[in-house]
Every structure is written in structure tokens, then in C-alpha cells.
Scaffold this motif. Structure first.
Motif, PDB file in Angstrom:
ATOM      1  N   ARG A 134       0.850  -1.201   0.000  1.00  0.00           N
ATOM      2  CA  ARG A 134       0.000   0.000   0.000  1.00  0.00           C
ATOM      3  C   ARG A 134       0.886   1.252   0.000  1.00  0.00           C
ATOM      4  O   ARG A 134       1.026   1.927   1.023  1.00  0.00           O
ATOM      5  CB  ARG A 134      -0.935  -0.005   1.210  1.00  0.00           C
ATOM      6  N   PRO A 135       1.483   1.568  -1.126  1.00  0.00           N
ATOM      7  CA  PRO A 135       2.348   2.756  -1.188  1.00  0.00           C
ATOM      8  C   PRO A 135       1.536   4.038  -1.069  1.00  0.00           C
ATOM      9  O   PRO A 135       0.356   4.088  -1.441  1.00  0.00           O
ATOM     10  CB  PRO A 135       3.005   2.637  -2.568  1.00  0.00           C
ATOM     11  N   ASP A 136       2.181   5.076  -0.553  1.00  0.00           N
ATOM     12  CA  ASP A 136       1.499   6.367  -0.460  1.00  0.00           C
ATOM     13  C   ASP A 136       1.194   6.914  -1.851  1.00  0.00           C
ATOM     14  O   ASP A 136       0.104   7.427  -2.098  1.00  0.00           O
ATOM     15  CB  ASP A 136       2.370   7.364   0.315  1.00  0.00           C
ATOM     16  N   VAL A 137       2.170   6.812  -2.750  1.00  0.00           N
ATOM     17  CA  VAL A 137       1.980   7.266  -4.134  1.00  0.00           C
ATOM     18  C   VAL A 137       2.579   6.220  -5.064  1.00  0.00           C
ATOM     19  O   VAL A 137       3.692   5.742  -4.838  1.00  0.00           O
ATOM     20  CB  VAL A 137       2.656   8.634  -4.392  1.00  0.00           C
ATOM     21  N   PHE A 138       1.828   5.862  -6.103  1.00  0.00           N
ATOM     22  CA  PHE A 138       2.316   4.958  -7.141  1.00  0.00           C
ATOM     23  C   PHE A 138       2.115   5.657  -8.471  1.00  0.00           C
ATOM     24  O   PHE A 138       1.043   6.216  -8.732  1.00  0.00           O
ATOM     25  CB  PHE A 138       1.550   3.637  -7.122  1.00  0.00           C
ATOM     26  N   SER A 139       3.136   5.661  -9.320  1.00  0.00           N
ATOM     27  CA  SER A 139       3.011   6.376 -10.586  1.00  0.00           C
ATOM     28  C   SER A 139       3.706   5.610 -11.707  1.00  0.00           C
ATOM     29  O   SER A 139       4.620   4.811 -11.467  1.00  0.00           O
ATOM     30  CB  SER A 139       3.603   7.789 -10.473  1.00  0.00           C
ATOM     31  N   ILE A 140       3.226   5.854 -12.922  1.00  0.00           N
ATOM     32  CA  ILE A 140       3.831   5.275 -14.120  1.00  0.00           C
ATOM     33  C   ILE A 140       3.929   6.368 -15.173  1.00  0.00           C
ATOM     34  O   ILE A 140       3.250   7.397 -15.097  1.00  0.00           O
ATOM     35  CB  ILE A 140       3.010   4.089 -14.673  1.00  0.00           C
ATOM     36  N   ARG A 141       4.764   6.132 -16.167  1.00  0.00           N
ATOM     37  CA  ARG A 141       4.862   7.076 -17.278  1.00  0.00           C
ATOM     38  C   ARG A 141       3.581   7.050 -18.105  1.00  0.00           C
ATOM     39  O   ARG A 141       2.925   6.028 -18.222  1.00  0.00           O
ATOM     40  CB  ARG A 141       6.054   6.733 -18.169  1.00  0.00           C
TER      41      ARG A 141
END
Length: 244
Positions: free
Chosen positions: A124-131
Motif C-alpha cells: 500500500r504505497p502512499d503514491v504509485f506512478s507510471i509514465r
């Protein structure tokens, strides 16, 4: 909040606050352990003997004031954490990425067992992002774990399996906030070398140490499904693109 308060010479922290809340909500039966001794000695608890001779515990007026201070600090820390999470997510959007907050993602971590070398867990990451790309091998997933209190950070760093789950998802970055004096809560050298470090300096995020680049062919199907069901953070740049 670990060892945040000092009362009558005793250093009291989160376990003491939790016990005091439990006693306040219960009938006050004594446990006769070290936490109870600290609270009694600090005057936050008092012993009450019934007419039948049974002894119970009662939170004193000083104890209630101390609990109120504890709750206020917790709320302030939570607000600071949420604000920094929002700032990180918006920075990812400005960098042209798709970002999500509070996702639950399945990841695999090593078990050390030759028969079952991997096990599934939920990260459960605080923020997850992808390009923002249509090419699966270019997504470059990144996990940001945000910490605004040193005690929380040190406790988190002991959880190797949690960090391994983040690294299974992509690059892992720790984002470090500042304490009440405006000092960053940890030095980059305290963070494991496989993770990147960002710090909050004068309300701006700065890279203190880049994360190790991780090559991967794409994201697992389960992660794609979780992203499809969730709503990404709104890109602040979209409103500025008025129709011509």
C-alpha cells in the motif's frame, strides 16, 4: 509519536497513550505492567478501590489533558503526511506521469524457502506512478513512501518485506518531511541504498539521492487491473490547456 511527551520526569510515548485510551474506554481493570507503572507514577492514572475491595484504574484530569495533547499531535502529523503525499502526487503529474494515492497492489517477496521461494503480499504505497505511455515496457513504475515523523520512519525501515514488496513493483523512493524545528527527519545515508531519497526543503521537494534504476518488461496483470479500477490524481496542467 514515540517518546513525544515528558511528564513528571517520565518519558511517555505512543504505547502509553494507547493504554490510557484503552483504560478510559473500559472498566479500568489493572494490568500491573511497566506501562501502567509509568502512567501511575506520572499522575495520569489513579487507583480506585471499591467497597468490595476491588481495585480499578481511572484516568485523571491530567491524563485527559495529556490524551488531548496526544490526539492533537497525531492529527497535525496526519495532516502533514496527507499534504506531503498530495505534493508528491502532483509533482509526478507535472512530470508527465499518471499517479495514484492509497492503492492496494499485489506484489511478490522472497521467503527464503527453497520449496516456496516467493509469496504474494499486498503493498500500500502512499503514491504509485507510471509514465504516460502506451508502450508497456516504458511505464517505469515508481513507489513513493512518505514519512513526516522520525519514529514512523525508523519503524518502517525495520520492515524489510514491505520494502521488498515496493521494489517488486518498481523503483522505491522515501520522501522525508521535516520536524517541528524545520529539520529533515533523517539523513539520506539512513535509508537503504537500493532506495532513492527525496527531502522537503523550504516547501520544495529535492532529490537527495537517486534510486537505482530497475529494468522490467512491464507490470503484472493484477497491477494493471488495480490501476484500471482506481482514479488517478487529476493533472493540474490539464485545466491550463484551454481550447483554441
Amino acid at each position: 509519536m514515540s517518546a513525544d511527551f515528558s511528564t513528571s520526569g517520565s518519558l511517555l510515548g505512543r504505547p502509553h497513550a494507547r493504554r490510557l485510551r484503552e483504560i478510559y474506554r473500559s472498566a479500568g481493570w489493572p494490568s500491573q505492567d511497566a506501562l501502567e507503572i509509568d502512567l501511575l507514577a506520572a499522575g495520569l492514572l489513579e487507583r480506585v478501590r471499591s467497597s468490595e475491595g476491588h481495585e480499578t484504574l481511572r484516568v485523571t484530569d491530567s491524563g485527559l489533558r495529556w490524551l488531548a495533547q496526544s490526539l492533537a499531535r497525531n492529527r497535525a502529523a496526519l495532516s502533514a503526511h496527507e499534504a506531503l503525499v498530495e505534493q508528491v502526487a502532483l509533482e509526478m503529474c507535472r512530470a508527465g506521469r499518471l499517479a495514484w494515492r492509497g492503492l492496494s497492489l499485489r506484489a511478490q517477496v522472497a521467503t527464503g524457502d527453497a520449496d516456496k521461494p516467493l509469496r504474494w503480499c499486498v503493498a500500500r504505497p502512499d503514491v504509485f506512478s507510471i509514465r504516460h505511455t502506451s508502450v508497456e515496457s516504458y511505464v517505469e513504475p515508481i513507489v513513493h513512501e512518505v514519512k513526516v515523523r522520525r519514529a514512523d520512519l525508523l519503524g518502517d525501515l525495520k520492515q524489510q518485506s514491505k520494502r521488498a514488496a515496493y521494489l517488486d513493483l518498481g523503483e522505491c523512493w522515501y520522501v522525508l518531511g521535516c520536524d517541528a524545528r524545520g529539520k529533515v527527519i533523517a539523513e539520506p545515508e539512513e535509508i537503504p541504498a537500493e532506495c532513492g531519497v527525496m527531502v522537503l526543503a523550504q516547501s520544495r521537494l529535492q532529490v537527495a539521492r537517486p534510486a537505482r534504476r530497475r529494468t522490467r518488461g512491464g507490470l503484472p496483470f493484477g497491477v494493471w487491473m488495480a490501476l484500471a479500477k482506481a482514479t488517478p490524481v487529476a493533472d493540474p496542467n490539464e485545466d491550463s490547456q484551454a481550447p483554441l
